[in-house]
Design a protein around this motif. Sequence first.
Motif, PDB file in Angstrom:
ATOM      1  N   ASP A   1       0.830  -1.194   0.000  1.00 27.18           N
ATOM      2  CA  ASP A   1       0.000   0.000   0.000  1.00 27.18           C
ATOM      3  C   ASP A   1       0.867   1.247   0.000  1.00 27.18           C
ATOM      4  O   ASP A   1       1.960   1.264   0.577  1.00 27.18           O
ATOM      5  N   LEU A   2       0.352   2.284  -0.637  1.00 29.22           N
ATOM      6  CA  LEU A   2       1.036   3.562  -0.735  1.00 29.22           C
ATOM      7  C   LEU A   2       0.011   4.663  -0.556  1.00 29.22           C
ATOM      8  O   LEU A   2      -0.997   4.687  -1.264  1.00 29.22           O
ATOM      9  N   ASP A   3       0.247   5.539   0.401  1.00 24.71           N
ATOM     10  CA  ASP A   3      -0.594   6.729   0.546  1.00 24.71           C
ATOM     11  C   ASP A   3       0.097   7.885  -0.153  1.00 24.71           C
ATOM     12  O   ASP A   3       1.302   8.101   0.035  1.00 24.71           O
ATOM     13  N   ASP A   4      -0.665   8.612  -0.981  1.00 24.39           N
ATOM     14  CA  ASP A   4      -0.085   9.785  -1.621  1.00 24.39           C
ATOM     15  C   ASP A   4       0.101  10.870  -0.568  1.00 24.39           C
ATOM     16  O   ASP A   4      -0.313  10.696   0.588  1.00 24.39           O
ATOM     17  N   PRO A   5       0.735  11.996  -0.896  1.00 24.08           N
ATOM     18  CA  PRO A   5       0.989  13.025   0.119  1.00 24.08           C
ATOM     19  C   PRO A   5      -0.274  13.591   0.768  1.00 24.08           C
ATOM     20  O   PRO A   5      -0.193  14.161   1.861  1.00 24.08           O
ATOM     21  N   ASP A   6      -1.440  13.415   0.137  1.00 24.47           N
ATOM     22  CA  ASP A   6      -2.691  13.861   0.737  1.00 24.47           C
ATOM     23  C   ASP A   6      -3.356  12.778   1.577  1.00 24.47           C
ATOM     24  O   ASP A   6      -4.383  13.022   2.195  1.00 24.47           O
ATOM     25  N   GLY A   7      -2.790  11.557   1.563  1.00 24.16           N
ATOM     26  CA  GLY A   7      -3.365  10.467   2.331  1.00 24.16           C
ATOM     27  C   GLY A   7      -4.285   9.555   1.543  1.00 24.16           C
ATOM     28  O   GLY A   7      -4.836   8.601   2.083  1.00 24.16           O
ATOM     29  N   ASN A   8      -4.481   9.825   0.247  1.00 20.96           N
ATOM     30  CA  ASN A   8      -5.300   8.945  -0.584  1.00 20.96           C
ATOM     31  C   ASN A   8      -4.591   7.602  -0.720  1.00 20.96           C
ATOM     32  O   ASN A   8      -3.397   7.544  -0.981  1.00 20.96           O
ATOM     33  N   SER A   9      -5.340   6.512  -0.551  1.00 17.62           N
ATOM     34  CA  SER A   9      -4.760   5.170  -0.493  1.00 17.62           C
ATOM     35  C   SER A   9      -4.716   4.487  -1.847  1.00 17.62           C
ATOM     36  O   SER A   9      -5.729   4.371  -2.532  1.00 17.62           O
ATOM     37  N   LEU A  10      -3.516   4.028  -2.198  1.00 19.14           N
ATOM     38  CA  LEU A  10      -3.304   3.271  -3.426  1.00 19.14           C
ATOM     39  C   LEU A  10      -2.707   1.925  -3.050  1.00 19.14           C
ATOM     40  O   LEU A  10      -1.880   1.837  -2.157  1.00 19.14           O
ATOM     41  N   GLY A  11      -3.127   0.894  -3.737  1.00 16.82           N
ATOM     42  CA  GLY A  11      -2.526  -0.412  -3.541  1.00 16.82           C
ATOM     43  C   GLY A  11      -1.929  -0.881  -4.857  1.00 16.82           C
ATOM     44  O   GLY A  11      -2.446  -0.573  -5.930  1.00 16.82           O
ATOM     45  N   PHE A  12      -0.842  -1.616  -4.768  1.00 19.12           N
ATOM     46  CA  PHE A  12      -0.212  -2.194  -5.949  1.00 19.12           C
ATOM     47  C   PHE A  12      -0.012  -3.667  -5.661  1.00 19.12           C
ATOM     48  O   PHE A  12       0.467  -4.028  -4.578  1.00 19.12           O
ATOM     49  N   LEU A  13      -0.405  -4.508  -6.607  1.00 15.67           N
ATOM     50  CA  LEU A  13      -0.349  -5.938  -6.346  1.00 15.67           C
ATOM     51  C   LEU A  13       0.081  -6.726  -7.565  1.00 15.67           C
ATOM     52  O   LEU A  13      -0.127  -6.319  -8.699  1.00 15.67           O
ATOM     53  N   TYR A  14       0.708  -7.848  -7.260  1.00 15.16           N
ATOM     54  CA  TYR A  14       1.023  -8.846  -8.269  1.00 15.16           C
ATOM     55  C   TYR A  14       0.278 -10.108  -7.868  1.00 15.16           C
ATOM     56  O   TYR A  14       0.348 -10.533  -6.709  1.00 15.16           O
ATOM     57  N   MET A  15      -0.439 -10.695  -8.823  1.00 13.73           N
ATOM     58  CA  MET A  15      -1.104 -11.962  -8.584  1.00 13.73           C
ATOM     59  C   MET A  15      -0.584 -12.984  -9.578  1.00 13.73           C
ATOM     60  O   MET A  15      -0.515 -12.712 -10.777  1.00 13.73           O
ATOM     61  N   ASP A  16      -0.205 -14.150  -9.049  1.00 13.20           N
ATOM     62  CA  ASP A  16       0.243 -15.238  -9.899  1.00 13.20           C
ATOM     63  C   ASP A  16      -0.818 -15.497 -10.977  1.00 13.20           C
ATOM     64  O   ASP A  16      -2.018 -15.539 -10.673  1.00 13.20           O
ATOM     65  N   PRO A  17      -0.408 -15.667 -12.238  1.00 15.92           N
ATOM     66  CA  PRO A  17      -1.383 -15.855 -13.318  1.00 15.92           C
ATOM     67  C   PRO A  17      -2.324 -17.038 -13.105  1.00 15.92           C
ATOM     68  O   PRO A  17      -3.504 -16.961 -13.458  1.00 15.92           O
ATOM     69  N   THR A  18      -1.842 -18.132 -12.534  1.00 14.01           N
ATOM     70  CA  THR A  18      -2.717 -19.280 -12.272  1.00 14.01           C
ATOM     71  C   THR A  18      -3.788 -18.899 -11.263  1.00 14.01           C
ATOM     72  O   THR A  18      -4.967 -19.213 -11.440  1.00 14.01           O
ATOM     73  N   ALA A  19      -3.396 -18.223 -10.204  1.00 12.56           N
ATOM     74  CA  ALA A  19      -4.363 -17.792  -9.195  1.00 12.56           C
ATOM     75  C   ALA A  19      -5.359 -16.805  -9.780  1.00 12.56           C
ATOM     76  O   ALA A  19      -6.555 -16.873  -9.486  1.00 12.56           O
TER      77      ALA A  19
END
Length: 145
Positions: A113-131
């Motif tokens: 997770d990453l909050d921008d300087p204003d506190g807005n929440s962003l998530g970045f994810l990798y999911m295995d292709p099979t899953a």
Amino acid sequence: MDTSIFVNIPTTDLDRAKAFYTALGCTINPNFTDDNAACVVWSDTIYFMVLKREFLATFTDKPIVDPNESLQVALSFSRDSREDVDAILALGLAAGGTEPREAQDYGFMYSRDLDDPDGNSLGFLYMDPTAAAEGPAAYEEQAQA
């Protein structure tokens, strides 16, 4: 017809927000950017309208939450690998973002997770292709084989 997504998020400093999102690799569409708002282009179909809080308030009768205090929405973006997740977090942290919690590693899915300087929440994810295609159980079966 393809559907585009426009996400409106508040900022207290428009220039800072534009610098943060361009550091993540986004571009700014000047046709929809002025002193009150910036159109942040994530892809051909995903856009953030980063709006000064006072301007965003003209779009609704509801109160605009302070994203540092309350979570209104958390947005997640997929990446092609765990390394890509870590790389975009590094860019965001260097550009003034914060990581509100430790990485989540579920084996089949890795997210940060990453909050921008204003506190807005962003998530970045990798999911295995099979899953992603068949569900977490299929990943587990493949991993045990």
